[in-house]
Scaffold this motif. Structure first.
Motif, PDB file in Angstrom:
ATOM      1  N   PHE A 161       2.126 -16.043  -9.484  1.00 25.07           N
ATOM      2  CA  PHE A 161       0.729 -14.648  -9.246  1.00 25.07           C
ATOM      3  C   PHE A 161       1.486 -13.483  -9.687  1.00 25.07           C
ATOM      4  CE2 PHE A 161       0.666 -16.941  -5.147  1.00 25.07           C
ATOM      5  CZ  PHE A 161      -0.957 -17.592  -4.956  1.00 25.07           C
ATOM      6  N   ALA A 162       1.930 -13.343 -10.361  1.00 22.16           N
ATOM      7  CA  ALA A 162       2.314 -12.898 -11.209  1.00 22.16           C
ATOM      8  C   ALA A 162       3.130 -12.825 -12.664  1.00 22.16           C
ATOM      9  CB  ALA A 162       4.384 -11.609 -10.674  1.00 22.16           C
ATOM     10  N   ARG A 163       3.119 -14.893 -12.680  1.00 24.16           N
ATOM     11  CA  ARG A 163       3.861 -14.681 -13.418  1.00 24.16           C
ATOM     12  C   ARG A 163       2.801 -14.781 -15.351  1.00 24.16           C
ATOM     13  NH1 ARG A 163       5.407 -20.040 -12.711  1.00 24.16           N
ATOM     14  NH2 ARG A 163       3.226 -20.606 -12.079  1.00 24.16           N
ATOM     15  N   ASP A 164       1.268 -14.879 -15.296  1.00 25.71           N
ATOM     16  CA  ASP A 164      -0.165 -14.749 -16.031  1.00 25.71           C
ATOM     17  C   ASP A 164      -0.689 -13.198 -15.971  1.00 25.71           C
ATOM     18  OD1 ASP A 164       0.422 -17.283 -16.917  1.00 25.71           O
ATOM     19  OD2 ASP A 164      -0.636 -17.587 -15.055  1.00 25.71           O
ATOM     20  N   LEU A 165       0.388 -12.096 -15.991  1.00 27.01           N
ATOM     21  CA  LEU A 165      -0.627 -10.638 -15.948  1.00 27.01           C
ATOM     22  C   LEU A 165      -0.041 -10.389 -16.805  1.00 27.01           C
ATOM     23  CD1 LEU A 165       0.713  -9.437 -11.812  1.00 27.01           C
ATOM     24  CD2 LEU A 165      -2.022 -10.716 -12.986  1.00 27.01           C
ATOM     25  N   THR A 166      -0.850  -9.541 -17.248  1.00 30.77           N
ATOM     26  CA  THR A 166      -0.445  -8.587 -18.774  1.00 30.77           C
ATOM     27  C   THR A 166      -0.280  -7.094 -18.041  1.00 30.77           C
ATOM     28  OG1 THR A 166      -2.540  -7.513 -18.878  1.00 30.77           O
ATOM     29  CG2 THR A 166      -2.543  -9.884 -20.190  1.00 30.77           C
ATOM     30  N   ASN A 167       0.252  -6.673 -18.783  1.00 31.22           N
ATOM     31  CA  ASN A 167       1.230  -5.534 -18.610  1.00 31.22           C
ATOM     32  C   ASN A 167       0.167  -4.352 -18.170  1.00 31.22           C
ATOM     33  OD1 ASN A 167       3.953  -5.800 -19.560  1.00 31.22           O
ATOM     34  ND2 ASN A 167       3.246  -4.860 -21.340  1.00 31.22           N
ATOM     35  N   GLU A 168      -1.185  -4.418 -18.450  1.00 30.84           N
ATOM     36  CA  GLU A 168      -2.278  -3.952 -18.602  1.00 30.84           C
ATOM     37  C   GLU A 168      -2.931  -4.372 -17.395  1.00 30.84           C
ATOM     38  OE1 GLU A 168      -2.326  -5.206 -21.690  1.00 30.84           O
ATOM     39  OE2 GLU A 168      -1.275  -3.242 -22.543  1.00 30.84           O
ATOM     40  N   GLU A 169      -2.760  -5.166 -16.497  1.00 27.02           N
ATOM     41  CA  GLU A 169      -2.953  -5.989 -16.004  1.00 27.02           C
ATOM     42  C   GLU A 169      -2.301  -5.353 -14.254  1.00 27.02           C
ATOM     43  OE1 GLU A 169      -5.568 -10.108 -16.646  1.00 27.02           O
ATOM     44  OE2 GLU A 169      -3.808  -9.556 -16.312  1.00 27.02           O
ATOM     45  N   ILE A 170      -0.924  -5.465 -14.745  1.00 29.40           N
ATOM     46  CA  ILE A 170      -0.054  -5.291 -13.876  1.00 29.40           C
ATOM     47  C   ILE A 170      -0.566  -3.301 -13.694  1.00 29.40           C
ATOM     48  CG2 ILE A 170       2.435  -4.744 -13.781  1.00 29.40           C
ATOM     49  CD1 ILE A 170       3.224  -7.680 -14.437  1.00 29.40           C
ATOM     50  N   ALA A 220       0.321  -1.508  -0.124  1.00 31.98           N
ATOM     51  CA  ALA A 220       0.118   0.328   0.120  1.00 31.98           C
ATOM     52  C   ALA A 220       1.037   1.037  -0.068  1.00 31.98           C
ATOM     53  CB  ALA A 220      -1.352   0.430   1.269  1.00 31.98           C
ATOM     54  N   GLY A 221       0.209   2.580  -0.701  1.00 26.47           N
ATOM     55  CA  GLY A 221       1.352   3.566  -0.657  1.00 26.47           C
ATOM     56  C   GLY A 221       3.174   3.431  -1.314  1.00 26.47           C
ATOM     57  N   GLN A 222       3.006   2.446  -1.879  1.00 27.41           N
ATOM     58  CA  GLN A 222       4.402   2.040  -2.340  1.00 27.41           C
ATOM     59  C   GLN A 222       4.074   2.828  -3.760  1.00 27.41           C
ATOM     60  OE1 GLN A 222       7.399  -0.846  -2.440  1.00 27.41           O
ATOM     61  NE2 GLN A 222       5.746  -1.831  -1.462  1.00 27.41           N
ATOM     62  N   HIS A 223       5.270   3.353  -4.735  1.00 28.54           N
ATOM     63  CA  HIS A 223       5.282   3.880  -5.826  1.00 28.54           C
ATOM     64  C   HIS A 223       4.628   3.503  -6.745  1.00 28.54           C
ATOM     65  CE1 HIS A 223       6.012   7.020  -9.318  1.00 28.54           C
ATOM     66  NE2 HIS A 223       6.590   8.022  -8.011  1.00 28.54           N
ATOM     67  N   ALA A 224       3.646   3.667  -7.453  1.00 28.40           N
ATOM     68  CA  ALA A 224       3.318   3.102  -8.825  1.00 28.40           C
ATOM     69  C   ALA A 224       3.941   2.479  -9.885  1.00 28.40           C
ATOM     70  CB  ALA A 224       1.995   3.524 -10.034  1.00 28.40           C
ATOM     71  N   ALA A 225       4.956   3.072 -10.061  1.00 28.27           N
ATOM     72  CA  ALA A 225       5.919   2.786 -11.084  1.00 28.27           C
ATOM     73  C   ALA A 225       7.819   1.752 -10.427  1.00 28.27           C
ATOM     74  CB  ALA A 225       6.811   3.714 -11.324  1.00 28.27           C
ATOM     75  N   TYR A 226       7.159   1.768  -8.861  1.00 28.43           N
ATOM     76  CA  TYR A 226       8.115   0.378  -8.343  1.00 28.43           C
ATOM     77  C   TYR A 226       7.052  -0.542  -8.199  1.00 28.43           C
ATOM     78  CZ  TYR A 226      10.143  -2.220  -5.034  1.00 28.43           C
ATOM     79  OH  TYR A 226      11.054  -3.257  -4.278  1.00 28.43           O
ATOM     80  N   LEU A 227       6.286  -0.363  -8.006  1.00 24.60           N
ATOM     81  CA  LEU A 227       5.097  -1.544  -7.777  1.00 24.60           C
ATOM     82  C   LEU A 227       5.395  -2.093  -9.646  1.00 24.60           C
ATOM     83  CD1 LEU A 227       1.718  -0.624  -5.843  1.00 24.60           C
ATOM     84  CD2 LEU A 227       4.141  -2.220  -4.913  1.00 24.60           C
ATOM     85  N   GLU A 228       4.786  -1.454 -10.469  1.00 17.73           N
ATOM     86  CA  GLU A 228       5.232  -2.006 -11.882  1.00 17.73           C
ATOM     87  C   GLU A 228       6.475  -2.578 -12.197  1.00 17.73           C
ATOM     88  OE1 GLU A 228       3.651   1.206 -14.577  1.00 17.73           O
ATOM     89  OE2 GLU A 228       3.975  -0.809 -16.271  1.00 17.73           O
ATOM     90  N   LYS A 229       7.120  -2.001 -11.718  1.00 18.19           N
ATOM     91  CA  LYS A 229       8.592  -2.808 -12.347  1.00 18.19           C
ATOM     92  C   LYS A 229       8.808  -4.113 -11.365  1.00 18.19           C
ATOM     93  CE  LYS A 229      14.008  -2.133 -12.669  1.00 18.19           C
ATOM     94  NZ  LYS A 229      13.962  -3.816 -11.939  1.00 18.19           N
ATOM     95  N   ALA A 230       8.265  -3.882  -9.790  1.00 15.23           N
ATOM     96  CA  ALA A 230       8.152  -5.408  -9.420  1.00 15.23           C
ATOM     97  C   ALA A 230       7.654  -6.415  -9.649  1.00 15.23           C
ATOM     98  CB  ALA A 230       7.960  -5.229  -7.660  1.00 15.23           C
ATOM     99  N   LEU A 231       6.559  -6.172 -10.278  1.00 19.11           N
ATOM    100  CA  LEU A 231       5.718  -7.149 -10.838  1.00 19.11           C
ATOM    101  C   LEU A 231       6.487  -7.447 -12.022  1.00 19.11           C
ATOM    102  CD1 LEU A 231       1.507  -6.079 -10.075  1.00 19.11           C
ATOM    103  CD2 LEU A 231       3.264  -7.852  -8.379  1.00 19.11           C
TER     104      LEU A 231
END
Ligand code: HEC
Length: 98
Positions: free
Chosen positions: A76-85, A49-60
């Motif tokens: 849990f990250a394996r099947d996510l699309t870029n849009e979902e991330i 919660a509250g972490q920077h969106a760019a950081y979360l996006e990169k982590a995923l």
């Protein structure tokens, strides 16, 4: 059925004002470890919660591509699309860390 319960739980949080925006569909799998609003209940799961969106996006993306390895998180990250991330990162970045 299980999904219905989680949805009902999430909706009740929204109506209580605990969550400011509707969580993205894919977040129903994250709830168990990271909490409904990204505030994990157990210390072995990081609060997102509250972490920077760019950081979360990169982590995923790093988990998805195997650049960051963790046997619990990777499936849990394996099947996510870029849009979902993007939607997940945006959602959790807007939650209040507790
Ligand atoms: C089975 C439990 C579990 C589930 C389900 C899970 N995660 Fe995680 N997550 C973890 C663990 C454990 C870590 C820490 C891994 C590490 O040290 O790299 C983590 C790390 C993360 C991180 C990196 C946090 C940081 O501070 O670097 C993000 C972002 C994240 N998870 C997002 C998600 C999202 C989004 C979902 C749902 C699609 C999800 N997780 C589902 C267990 C889980």
């Amino acid at each position: 059925m299980k999904k219905g319960i989680i949805t009902a739980f999430a909706l009740s949080l929204i109506s209580m004002g605990a969550i400011a925006m509707e969580p993205p569909a894919k977040s129903n799998t994250c709830v168990a470890c990271h909490g409904a609003d990204g505030n994990s209940l157990a210390p072995n799961f990081p609060k997102i919660a509250g972490q920077h969106a760019a950081y979360l996006e990169k982590a995923l993306k790093d988990y998805r591509e195997g650049l960051r390895r963790n046997s619990m998180m990777a499936p849990f990250a394996r099947d996510l699309t870029n849009e979902e991330i993007k939607a997940l990162a945006e959602f959790y970045s807007k939650q209040t860390p507790k």
